[in-house]
Design an enzyme around this catalytic site. Structure first.
Site, PDB file in Angstrom:
ATOM      1  N   THR A  87       0.875  -1.175   0.000  1.00  0.00           N
ATOM      2  CA  THR A  87       0.000   0.000   0.000  1.00  0.00           C
ATOM      3  C   THR A  87       0.910   1.221   0.000  1.00  0.00           C
ATOM      4  O   THR A  87       1.655   1.440   0.962  1.00  0.00           O
ATOM      5  CB  THR A  87      -0.893   0.021   1.259  1.00  0.00           C
ATOM      6  OG1 THR A  87      -1.633  -1.197   1.311  1.00  0.00           O
ATOM      7  CG2 THR A  87      -1.859   1.194   1.218  1.00  0.00           C
ATOM      8  N   LYS A 162      -8.012   1.410  -3.114  1.00  0.00           N
ATOM      9  CA  LYS A 162      -7.681   0.972  -1.751  1.00  0.00           C
ATOM     10  C   LYS A 162      -7.841   2.120  -0.734  1.00  0.00           C
ATOM     11  O   LYS A 162      -8.465   1.958   0.307  1.00  0.00           O
ATOM     12  CB  LYS A 162      -6.244   0.440  -1.745  1.00  0.00           C
ATOM     13  CG  LYS A 162      -5.584   0.312  -0.393  1.00  0.00           C
ATOM     14  CD  LYS A 162      -5.680  -1.070   0.176  1.00  0.00           C
ATOM     15  CE  LYS A 162      -5.160  -1.089   1.605  1.00  0.00           C
ATOM     16  NZ  LYS A 162      -5.363  -2.339   2.269  1.00  0.00           N
ATOM     17  N   LYS A 237      -1.918   4.999   8.609  1.00  0.00           N
ATOM     18  CA  LYS A 237      -1.097   5.041   7.383  1.00  0.00           C
ATOM     19  C   LYS A 237      -1.994   5.255   6.156  1.00  0.00           C
ATOM     20  O   LYS A 237      -1.736   6.128   5.325  1.00  0.00           O
ATOM     21  CB  LYS A 237      -0.313   3.729   7.237  1.00  0.00           C
ATOM     22  CG  LYS A 237       0.420   3.636   5.901  1.00  0.00           C
ATOM     23  CD  LYS A 237       1.019   2.274   5.610  1.00  0.00           C
ATOM     24  CE  LYS A 237       1.538   2.263   4.164  1.00  0.00           C
ATOM     25  NZ  LYS A 237       2.127   1.001   3.760  1.00  0.00           N
TER      26      LYS A 237
HETATM   27  P1  NAD Z   1       6.052  -5.794   7.282  1.00  0.00           P
HETATM   28  O1  NAD Z   1       6.756  -4.644   7.885  1.00  0.00           O
HETATM   29  O2  NAD Z   1       5.742  -6.988   8.101  1.00  0.00           O
HETATM   30  O3  NAD Z   1       6.877  -6.315   5.977  1.00  0.00           O
HETATM   31  C1  NAD Z   1       7.627  -5.501   5.136  1.00  0.00           C
HETATM   32  C2  NAD Z   1       8.903  -6.270   4.798  1.00  0.00           C
HETATM   33  O4  NAD Z   1       9.663  -5.504   3.860  1.00  0.00           O
HETATM   34  C3  NAD Z   1       9.813  -6.499   6.017  1.00  0.00           C
HETATM   35  O5  NAD Z   1      10.083  -7.874   6.138  1.00  0.00           O
HETATM   36  C4  NAD Z   1      11.061  -5.680   5.700  1.00  0.00           C
HETATM   37  O6  NAD Z   1      12.262  -6.266   6.189  1.00  0.00           O
HETATM   38  C5  NAD Z   1      11.027  -5.684   4.183  1.00  0.00           C
HETATM   39  N1  NAD Z   1      11.805  -4.604   3.585  1.00  0.00           N
HETATM   40  C6  NAD Z   1      11.891  -3.305   3.960  1.00  0.00           C
HETATM   41  N2  NAD Z   1      12.721  -2.633   3.134  1.00  0.00           N
HETATM   42  C7  NAD Z   1      13.152  -3.527   2.218  1.00  0.00           C
HETATM   43  C8  NAD Z   1      14.036  -3.436   1.112  1.00  0.00           C
HETATM   44  N3  NAD Z   1      14.622  -2.286   0.754  1.00  0.00           N
HETATM   45  N4  NAD Z   1      14.280  -4.566   0.392  1.00  0.00           N
HETATM   46  C9  NAD Z   1      13.698  -5.745   0.737  1.00  0.00           C
HETATM   47  N5  NAD Z   1      12.855  -5.876   1.777  1.00  0.00           N
HETATM   48  C10 NAD Z   1      12.598  -4.800   2.512  1.00  0.00           C
HETATM   49  O7  NAD Z   1       4.706  -5.194   6.644  1.00  0.00           O
HETATM   50  P2  NAD Z   1       3.404  -5.996   6.166  1.00  0.00           P
HETATM   51  O8  NAD Z   1       2.401  -6.012   7.264  1.00  0.00           O
HETATM   52  O9  NAD Z   1       3.820  -7.279   5.516  1.00  0.00           O
HETATM   53  O10 NAD Z   1       2.826  -4.980   5.073  1.00  0.00           O
HETATM   54  C11 NAD Z   1       3.389  -4.876   3.782  1.00  0.00           C
HETATM   55  C12 NAD Z   1       2.525  -3.924   2.955  1.00  0.00           C
HETATM   56  O11 NAD Z   1       1.200  -4.428   2.900  1.00  0.00           O
HETATM   57  C13 NAD Z   1       2.414  -2.508   3.533  1.00  0.00           C
HETATM   58  O12 NAD Z   1       2.463  -1.590   2.473  1.00  0.00           O
HETATM   59  C14 NAD Z   1       1.073  -2.514   4.246  1.00  0.00           C
HETATM   60  O13 NAD Z   1       0.493  -1.223   4.314  1.00  0.00           O
HETATM   61  C15 NAD Z   1       0.275  -3.442   3.343  1.00  0.00           C
HETATM   62  N6  NAD Z   1      -0.850  -4.122   3.991  1.00  0.00           N
HETATM   63  C16 NAD Z   1      -0.692  -4.697   5.222  1.00  0.00           C
HETATM   64  C17 NAD Z   1      -1.779  -5.343   5.818  1.00  0.00           C
HETATM   65  C18 NAD Z   1      -1.642  -5.980   7.172  1.00  0.00           C
HETATM   66  O14 NAD Z   1      -2.673  -6.335   7.767  1.00  0.00           O
HETATM   67  N7  NAD Z   1      -0.427  -6.194   7.680  1.00  0.00           N
HETATM   68  C19 NAD Z   1      -3.018  -5.387   5.161  1.00  0.00           C
HETATM   69  C20 NAD Z   1      -3.132  -4.816   3.882  1.00  0.00           C
HETATM   70  C21 NAD Z   1      -2.036  -4.184   3.313  1.00  0.00           C
END
Ligand code: NAD
Length: 290
Positions: A87, A162, A237
């Protein structure tokens, strides 16, 4: 298919695992030392992307998406699809899509709803923006990771859908919580309030499917001490992204703006961080008009 998967956090790891389980060859990369069942880890983002027919990113925000895109786009194979499921802000989604298209790739912005539970169960909803050809190339993977994918339009349309959806959600959750708090003060029983509103014109997903009052309506995070679910931090966010987009498009969104301010106060100054976004109800409960 050969799939590169970058960003294997709470959402990305189970999504990548489902693709591997379905028989695809998945090469992953994350900044953190993460292992995912069935996924071979590369030592760099480029390593995960170089040979892939499709690269999927699932990253925290637009700035990180830009930096990963910068790195992998020149390394990807001509004609490969670049699906960003993070997102992020609409402008970043459009800029990265333009960069990818210019390099001969097929970009799709495809944020999801359904949370960590949906990612693990393979029941996410994908909202996609990009060309019809790119969407069709990505569709078989959406089918594995989710239960529904809507092609919303050109680049950025998925992110637009979204944040508009989540702006409605933030506003209706606040409206539902403040109405419960008012009903309490008027001496109205919460169950009666639910019975009336859930079948009257005030109904919404926040009331009917995710009731913020413990013990009322279907099972929801309120029945579990407001453990997320969907954390207030993530709602903040998404609301901020909606206001950034509104600013950029010159759209008047007074309730979206107010919801953003309330969630910001809740998360940053009160006890909202780490709690479900429906914990707005105990917040309102404690307050008077002053
Ligand atoms: P998270 O923080 O658990 O995962 C993000 C991952 O990206 C981490 O493992 C981090 O180490 C990795 N990362 C960061 N910088 C990086 C880079 N330069 N190269 C490679 N990896 C890198 O977050 P999440 O909960 O998995 O969410 C991911 C996305 O999905 C976000 O944009 C969030 O808004 C969206 N989202 C989350 C949810 C939820 O319920 N968690 C629901 C819908 C959408």
């Amino acid at each position: 298919m050969k799939i590169g998967f970058i960003g294997l956090g709470n959402m990305g790891a189970p999504m990548a695992a489902n693709l591997a389980k379905a028989g695809h060859t998945v090469t992953g990369f994350d900044m953190a030392p993460i292992q995912v069942d069935g996924v071979t880890m590369a030592s760099s983002a480029t390593g995960a992307a170089r040979e892939a027919d499709i690269v999927i990113t699932m990253l925290p925000n637009g700035a990180i998406l830009h930096s990963v895109a910068e790195e992998i786009i020149p390394a990807m194979q001509q004609g490969a699809a670049f699906i960003d499921c993070s997102t992020v802000d609409v402008d970043s989604a459009r800029q990265v899509a333009a960069q990818a298209a210019q390099a001969g790739l097929m970009p799709v912005d495809a944020p999801v709803s359904g949370g960590v539970g949906g990612a693990a169960a393979g029941t996410l909803t994908f909202m996609a923006g990009g060309s019809v050809e790119a969407f069709e190339k990505a569709a078989p993977l959406f089918e594995i990771m989710g239960q529904k994918a809507v092609h919303c339009g050109e680049a950025g349309a998925g992110q637009a859908a979204k944040i508009c959806n989540n702006m409605i959600l933030g506003v209706t959750m606040i409206a539902t919580c403040e109405a419960f708090a008012l009903a309490d003060k008027l001496g109205l029983d919460r169950q009666k309030m639910f019975d009336v509103v859930s079948t009257s014109s005030g109904y919404s997903w926040s009331m009917n499917a995710y009731c913020p009052a413990p013990g009322v309506g279907p099972q929801s995070p309120s029945d579990n001490g407001y453990q997320p679910g969907f954390a207030a931090d993530l709602m903040l966010k998404d609301l901020r992204l909606s206001q950034q987009a509104a600013e950029s498009a010159d759209a008047d969104t007074p309730l979206g703006q107010h919801a953003t301010e309330l969630y910001a106060r809740f998360v940053e100054q009160e006890d909202g961080s780490g709690r479900d976004f429906s914990a707005m109800l105990p917040r309102f409960e404690k307050r008077g008009r002053g």
